[in-house]
Write an enzyme that holds these catalytic residues in place. Structure first.
Site, mmCIF file in Angstrom:
data_model
loop_
_atom_site.group_PDB
_atom_site.id
_atom_site.type_symbol
_atom_site.label_atom_id
_atom_site.label_comp_id
_atom_site.label_asym_id
_atom_site.label_seq_id
_atom_site.Cartn_x
_atom_site.Cartn_y
_atom_site.Cartn_z
ATOM 1 N N GLU A 100 0.909 -1.089 0.080
ATOM 2 C CA GLU A 100 0.042 0.030 -0.088
ATOM 3 C C GLU A 100 0.901 1.440 0.086
ATOM 4 O O GLU A 100 1.852 1.232 0.466
ATOM 5 C CB GLU A 100 -1.048 0.138 1.155
ATOM 6 C CG GLU A 100 -0.181 -0.087 2.543
ATOM 7 C CD GLU A 100 -1.178 -0.492 3.702
ATOM 8 O OE1 GLU A 100 -2.192 -1.072 3.478
ATOM 9 O OE2 GLU A 100 -1.035 0.350 4.765
ATOM 10 N N CYS A 113 3.555 8.282 1.086
ATOM 11 C CA CYS A 113 4.433 7.327 1.942
ATOM 12 C C CYS A 113 4.199 6.061 1.244
ATOM 13 O O CYS A 113 3.162 5.358 1.021
ATOM 14 C CB CYS A 113 3.611 7.109 3.303
ATOM 15 S SG CYS A 113 4.221 6.165 4.495
ATOM 16 N N CYS A 120 6.626 -7.288 7.156
ATOM 17 C CA CYS A 120 8.073 -6.911 7.846
ATOM 18 C C CYS A 120 8.386 -7.909 8.818
ATOM 19 O O CYS A 120 7.371 -8.454 9.871
ATOM 20 C CB CYS A 120 7.496 -5.429 8.443
ATOM 21 S SG CYS A 120 9.062 -4.737 9.125
ATOM 22 N N CYS A 124 7.258 -5.232 15.708
ATOM 23 C CA CYS A 124 7.108 -4.224 16.557
ATOM 24 C C CYS A 124 5.705 -4.445 17.114
ATOM 25 O O CYS A 124 4.750 -4.578 16.262
ATOM 26 C CB CYS A 124 7.098 -2.670 15.774
ATOM 27 S SG CYS A 124 8.814 -2.141 15.175
ATOM 28 N N CYS A 127 2.420 -2.577 15.756
ATOM 29 C CA CYS A 127 2.196 -2.199 14.230
ATOM 30 C C CYS A 127 1.277 -3.078 13.576
ATOM 31 O O CYS A 127 1.476 -4.510 13.695
ATOM 32 C CB CYS A 127 3.679 -2.071 13.592
ATOM 33 S SG CYS A 127 3.758 -1.848 11.967
ATOM 34 N N GLY A 170 7.184 -2.537 5.808
ATOM 35 C CA GLY A 170 8.528 -2.909 5.795
ATOM 36 C C GLY A 170 9.433 -1.891 6.446
ATOM 37 O O GLY A 170 9.259 -0.883 6.870
ATOM 38 N N GLU A 171 10.846 -2.451 6.746
ATOM 39 C CA GLU A 171 11.898 -1.995 7.200
ATOM 40 C C GLU A 171 12.958 -1.634 5.991
ATOM 41 O O GLU A 171 13.680 -2.442 5.611
ATOM 42 C CB GLU A 171 12.719 -2.707 8.463
ATOM 43 C CG GLU A 171 13.844 -2.599 8.600
ATOM 44 C CD GLU A 171 13.958 -0.824 9.298
ATOM 45 O OE1 GLU A 171 13.514 -0.898 10.292
ATOM 46 O OE2 GLU A 171 14.750 -0.230 8.751
ATOM 47 N N SER A 202 12.646 5.813 7.025
ATOM 48 C CA SER A 202 12.353 5.410 8.650
ATOM 49 C C SER A 202 13.028 4.217 8.956
ATOM 50 O O SER A 202 13.329 3.280 8.200
ATOM 51 C CB SER A 202 10.923 5.486 8.901
ATOM 52 O OG SER A 202 10.311 4.171 8.391
ATOM 53 N N SER A 225 12.337 5.301 14.642
ATOM 54 C CA SER A 225 11.322 4.983 15.648
ATOM 55 C C SER A 225 11.629 4.637 16.709
ATOM 56 O O SER A 225 12.381 3.507 17.073
ATOM 57 C CB SER A 225 10.581 3.691 14.656
ATOM 58 O OG SER A 225 10.236 3.801 13.499
ATOM 59 N N LEU A 226 11.687 5.615 17.866
ATOM 60 C CA LEU A 226 11.986 5.453 19.126
ATOM 61 C C LEU A 226 10.849 4.844 20.221
ATOM 62 O O LEU A 226 11.180 3.781 20.647
ATOM 63 C CB LEU A 226 12.468 6.749 19.429
ATOM 64 C CG LEU A 226 13.312 6.678 20.850
ATOM 65 C CD1 LEU A 226 14.795 6.144 20.344
ATOM 66 C CD2 LEU A 226 13.675 8.005 21.369
ATOM 67 N N ASN A 301 -2.947 5.228 15.994
ATOM 68 C CA ASN A 301 -4.292 4.568 15.402
ATOM 69 C C ASN A 301 -4.430 3.351 15.988
ATOM 70 O O ASN A 301 -3.275 2.211 15.653
ATOM 71 C CB ASN A 301 -4.221 4.565 13.726
ATOM 72 C CG ASN A 301 -4.416 5.943 13.303
ATOM 73 O OD1 ASN A 301 -5.337 6.705 13.704
ATOM 74 N ND2 ASN A 301 -3.708 6.233 12.257
ATOM 75 N N CYS A 344 -0.816 1.705 9.131
ATOM 76 C CA CYS A 344 -0.204 0.973 7.820
ATOM 77 C C CYS A 344 -0.596 -0.468 8.004
ATOM 78 O O CYS A 344 -0.590 -0.985 9.205
ATOM 79 C CB CYS A 344 1.321 1.273 7.919
ATOM 80 S SG CYS A 344 2.066 0.461 9.074
HETATM 81 S S1 SF4 Z 1 6.956 -0.338 12.604
HETATM 82 FE FE1 SF4 Z 1 7.957 -0.580 10.777
HETATM 83 S S2 SF4 Z 1 9.792 -1.876 11.208
HETATM 84 FE FE2 SF4 Z 1 8.170 -2.019 12.997
HETATM 85 S S3 SF4 Z 1 7.137 -3.945 12.141
HETATM 86 FE FE3 SF4 Z 1 6.011 -1.961 11.542
HETATM 87 S S4 SF4 Z 1 6.550 -1.988 9.332
HETATM 88 FE FE4 SF4 Z 1 7.960 -3.254 10.457
#
Ligand code: SF4
Length: 358
Positions: A100, A113, A120, A124, A127, A170-171, A202, A225-226, A301, A344
């Protein structure tokens, strides 16, 4: 060019190639190199779907190229537009995988974006995208395709796309070769011509890849991403912190800022009762110290599969005040796309459910 002289195209994807690489391909086939630059220009600036539309080429060349260097555009599966203009696409790639992209209209320049992987692996805890394990990396051409869809939509709306954020599924730093290639493709003036300074990548905190990215010395914005001011909480929220704890991450961020001259952004999703207390705000201030950075507080969200709740607006503002009072640049990200599934990964999973339903 005679079709017989054209090299076989088995592994050659023109959508992932820079103008000089396309020019070289043309030269190898006995065509003038400027045809390669035209190739790039018509793929991206004109967004042609078919070689037959490249009107500056003779008919014999168009036919030969269509046969030898076929390319596959992404297909828009669904599009949702929120009342604020935020637009989200679910896109189907050539092999049927889906990703997406989200268009974000801003006063200071519209952004898209984009995704960099299918799924991924970083896991996290908050997410939606991490719920689907990585299936594969996207190549640079597939990242460009997301920009093309957004660019075409912006033109139809009379808007102008000026920024690209690699913050979707994704990372990105887990796919750094293709991401760096994408930076150069999207920056290319024969195509979209987007300034490196208007690109943001990111990361969840892949320290070795941050050092590698710094070596490229492209002045793209690094957004880390902290989400936590200490190792214990960050490891709970982001498993990557076990491998690369905060001290290492901050050192890498500082190196990136020094090498590229770019201020690093720290993303901080506000989770009620988890990371949003004023004591945690003060710990964040101590952690960042005199680092020349920007902190972006993100109203979270909700994702149905995760137990977290978003912090109240009042709590986010109180947290902001503590950070700002310490002299650290800090803002609250504007909430966008509230009428669409804006976290996302949500659209992709919903779409899959719909497609697999009888
Ligand atoms: S925040 Fe980013 S790095 Fe972490 S699981 Fe989601 S998509 Fe992957």
């Amino acid at each position: 060019m005679h079709p017989a002289t054209l090299p076989q195209a088995s592994s050659f994807n023109p959508l992932s190639r820079l103008p000089e690489e396309l020019a070289q391909k043309m030269e190898e086939a006995g065509e003038p190199s400027f045809r390669g630059r035209q190739w790039f220009e018509w793929l991206w600036r004109h967004g042609v779907l078919d070689y037959r539309a490249i009107s500056v080429w003779p008919a014999r060349l168009r036919e030969a190229m269509a046969e030898r260097f076929p390319f596959s555009r992404v297909a828009v599966v669904t599009q949702q537009t929120a009342t604020d203009g935020t637009t989200k696409w679910l896109l189907r790639l050539a092999d049927g995988e889906r990703v997406e992209a989200v268009y974000l209209p801003h006063r200071w320049g519209d952004a898209v974006c984009i995704s960099t992987q299918v799924g991924c692996n970083m896991g996290c805890r908050f997410c939606a995208s991490g719920l689907v394990k990585r299936i594969r990396n996207l190549d640079a051409g597939e990242m460009m395709e997301q920009v093309r869809v957004a660019h075409a939509w912006a033109e139809r709306q009379g808007r102008r796309l000026t920024r690209v954020d690699l913050m979707g599924i994704g990372e990105p730093l887990d796919n750094l070769d293709q991401v760096e290639r994408f930076f150069d493709l999207v920056h290319e003036p024969l195509g979209f011509g987007i300034s490196y300074r208007h690109l943001t990548v990111s990361t969840s905190g892949l320290v070795p890849a941050i050092y590698r990215l710094a070596e490229g010395a492209r002045p793209v914005t690094l957004a880390i991403s902290l989400h936590a001011p200490d190792d214990a909480l960050r490891t709970r929220l982001m498993p990557v912190n076990r491998a690369y704890p905060l001290a290492q991450l901050l050192a890498a961020a500082r190196h990136y800022a020094e090498r590229t001259g770019r201020r690093v952004t720290f993303e901080y999703a506000m989770l009620e009762g988890v990371n949003d207390s004023l004591d945690q705000a003060r710990r964040l201030v101590r952690l960042l110290g005199h680092f020349p950075c920007h902190v972006n507080l993100i109203p979270w969200n909700p994702v149905p599969e995760h137990p977290f709740r978003p912090s109240s607006r009042r709590q986010v503002e109180a947290f902001l005040e503590v950070v700002q009072a310490a002299g650290i640049s800090c803002t609250i990200r504007r909430e966008m796309g509230q009428t669409i599934e804006a976290a996302c990964g949500q659209l992709r999973r919903r779409g899959e459910e719909a497609w697999t339903s009888p």
